[in-house]
Design a protein around this motif. Structure first.
Motif, short mmCIF file in Angstrom:
data_model
loop_
_atom_site.label_atom_id
_atom_site.label_comp_id
_atom_site.label_asym_id
_atom_site.label_seq_id
_atom_site.Cartn_x
_atom_site.Cartn_y
_atom_site.Cartn_z
N SER A 163 0.83 -1.21 0.00
CA SER A 163 0.00 0.00 0.00
C SER A 163 0.86 1.26 0.00
O SER A 163 0.52 2.26 -0.64
CB SER A 163 -0.93 0.00 1.22
OG SER A 163 -1.85 -1.07 1.14
N ARG B 148 -13.36 -9.09 0.14
CA ARG B 148 -12.58 -7.87 0.23
C ARG B 148 -13.20 -6.75 -0.61
O ARG B 148 -14.38 -6.46 -0.46
CB ARG B 148 -11.12 -8.14 -0.13
CG ARG B 148 -10.44 -9.13 0.83
CD ARG B 148 -8.93 -9.07 0.70
NE ARG B 148 -8.45 -9.60 -0.55
CZ ARG B 148 -8.11 -10.88 -0.75
NH1 ARG B 148 -8.22 -11.74 0.23
NH2 ARG B 148 -7.66 -11.28 -1.92
N SER B 149 -12.45 -6.14 -1.51
CA SER B 149 -12.98 -4.99 -2.26
C SER B 149 -14.12 -5.39 -3.19
O SER B 149 -14.93 -4.55 -3.61
CB SER B 149 -11.87 -4.33 -3.08
OG SER B 149 -11.33 -5.21 -4.04
N SER C 22 -9.81 -2.81 -13.52
CA SER C 22 -9.85 -2.28 -12.14
C SER C 22 -8.45 -1.81 -11.76
O SER C 22 -7.93 -2.18 -10.71
CB SER C 22 -10.33 -3.35 -11.16
OG SER C 22 -9.42 -4.42 -11.12
N ILE D 79 -5.76 2.17 -3.49
CA ILE D 79 -7.00 1.43 -3.75
C ILE D 79 -7.06 1.05 -5.22
O ILE D 79 -6.31 1.56 -6.05
CB ILE D 79 -8.25 2.27 -3.39
CG1 ILE D 79 -8.34 3.50 -4.32
CG2 ILE D 79 -8.22 2.69 -1.94
CD1 ILE D 79 -9.64 4.24 -4.19
N ASP D 80 -7.97 0.12 -5.54
CA ASP D 80 -8.23 -0.23 -6.93
C ASP D 80 -9.58 0.36 -7.32
O ASP D 80 -10.55 0.29 -6.57
CB ASP D 80 -8.28 -1.75 -7.10
CG ASP D 80 -6.90 -2.38 -6.95
OD1 ASP D 80 -5.94 -1.79 -7.47
OD2 ASP D 80 -6.80 -3.44 -6.31
N LEU E 214 -13.08 0.51 -8.81
CA LEU E 214 -14.13 -0.47 -9.09
C LEU E 214 -15.24 0.13 -9.95
O LEU E 214 -16.34 -0.42 -10.04
CB LEU E 214 -14.72 -1.01 -7.78
CG LEU E 214 -13.76 -1.84 -6.91
CD1 LEU E 214 -14.45 -2.25 -5.62
CD2 LEU E 214 -13.27 -3.07 -7.67
#
Length: 294
Positions: free
Chosen positions: A82, A141-142, A234, A240-241, A243
């Motif tokens: 991260s 998760r995400s 993505s 972050i990714d 979405l």
């Protein structure tokens, strides 16, 4: 590429020219930065020409530098921490006009998703879902919000829709243990891919169920078992990714299924309106009774 990209570069190191070795060593040591460099910038950074960078990409088996860069992008999403992601964002986006840059990146992801997603697989997924006895949806998760979003709307169209919880592997298998050939499992996963989702896919296939994968690449571990493969970009945005494109794809899937389930949806909402109207009458009568008692 079948092999890990860095492993591939190391294996071919002995055959590289002096200039190509400079490129190879830079990628091996700074792949997080190289992934976001143009061929010209990478060449200038290591002290070689742009054409040498392009030839390097061809030398290791890619059809041009853009394909090498894409492979680097896919690789770093599973490797960067991260903290590294934040550092990359600072270099690529900076502090100025973040809103404009991020939204434009998302627009590009939706455009690429539209280009890359198979219309045949999309229609096949729609038909599989419409004809399924039970629909299982899994996303961790995400990807969990995407799975919940899909479950919310499918639950209004179908009698048997299950949102699979993945707190533990044993709990997950308890929820999908009854999957049968007439059922569908929809799995959503993006880097870093969920091992639990992959295990659920294998089990569903072993049971004869139909499997629909929503993921980012044909190289995704979900793709190998999928009857229908729906691809959505993505790419990384800071730590972050994004979405946005996956959500747009899920939205399209829900709408397409909904168009084939018009009557069921109409009946559901008529019932909801009736229940709501009846509750309003009940609430008003109860309020009147309570006021009389006072």
């Amino acid at each position: 590429m079948e092999k890990d990209l860095l492993e591939l570069i190391e294996l071919n190191m002995g055959s590289f020219s002096k200039g190509q070795k400079l490129i190879a060593n830079y990628i091996l040591n700074h792949y997080d930065k190289a992934a976001f460099m143009t061929a010209a910038k990478l060449g200038a950074t290591v002290g070689v020409s742009e054409s040498t960078v392009v030839r390097f990409a061809t030398e290791i088996g890619f059809d041009g530098y853009p394909k090498l860069q894409k492979a680097l992008h896919e690789m770093i999403r599973n490797r960067l921490t991260s903290v590294q992601r934040i550092q990359v964002t600072d270099e690529q986006i900076g502090q100025d006009d973040v809103l404009d840059k991020v939204l434009n990146l998302d627009i590009e992801k939706i455009r690429k998703t539209l280009e890359e997603t198979s219309r045949k697989d999309f229609e096949q997924a729609v038909d599989s879902i419409v004809n399924a006895e039970t629909i299982y949806i899994i996303g961790t998760r995400s990807a969990a919000p995407l799975a919940s979003f899909m479950w919310f709307y499918f639950n209004q169209m179908f009698k048997h829709v299950r949102l699979v919880q993945t707190t533990s592997v044993s709990e997950m298998f308890e929820q999908i243990m009854r999957i049968e050939p007439q059922d569908v499992l929809i799995g959503i996963s993006f880097p870093r891919y969920s091992n639990n989702t992959v295990k659920a896919f294998r089990y569903a296939k072993d049971c004869g169920g139909t499997v629909v994968a929503i993921t980012d690449s044909p190289k995704s571990p979900l793709a190998k078992k999928a009857d229908s493969l729906l691809l959505a970009r993505s790419d990384m945005v800071s730590f972050i990714d994004s979405l946005v494109a996956p959500l747009s794809l899920v939205n399209a899937l829900v709408v397409a299924v909904g168009l084939k389930k018009r009557e069921e949806i109409s009946t559901t909402y008529q019932k909801l309106e009736y229940i709501w109207d009846e509750y309003q009458v009940y609430a008003k009568n109860r309020e009147k009774m309570e006021n009389k008692d006072i």
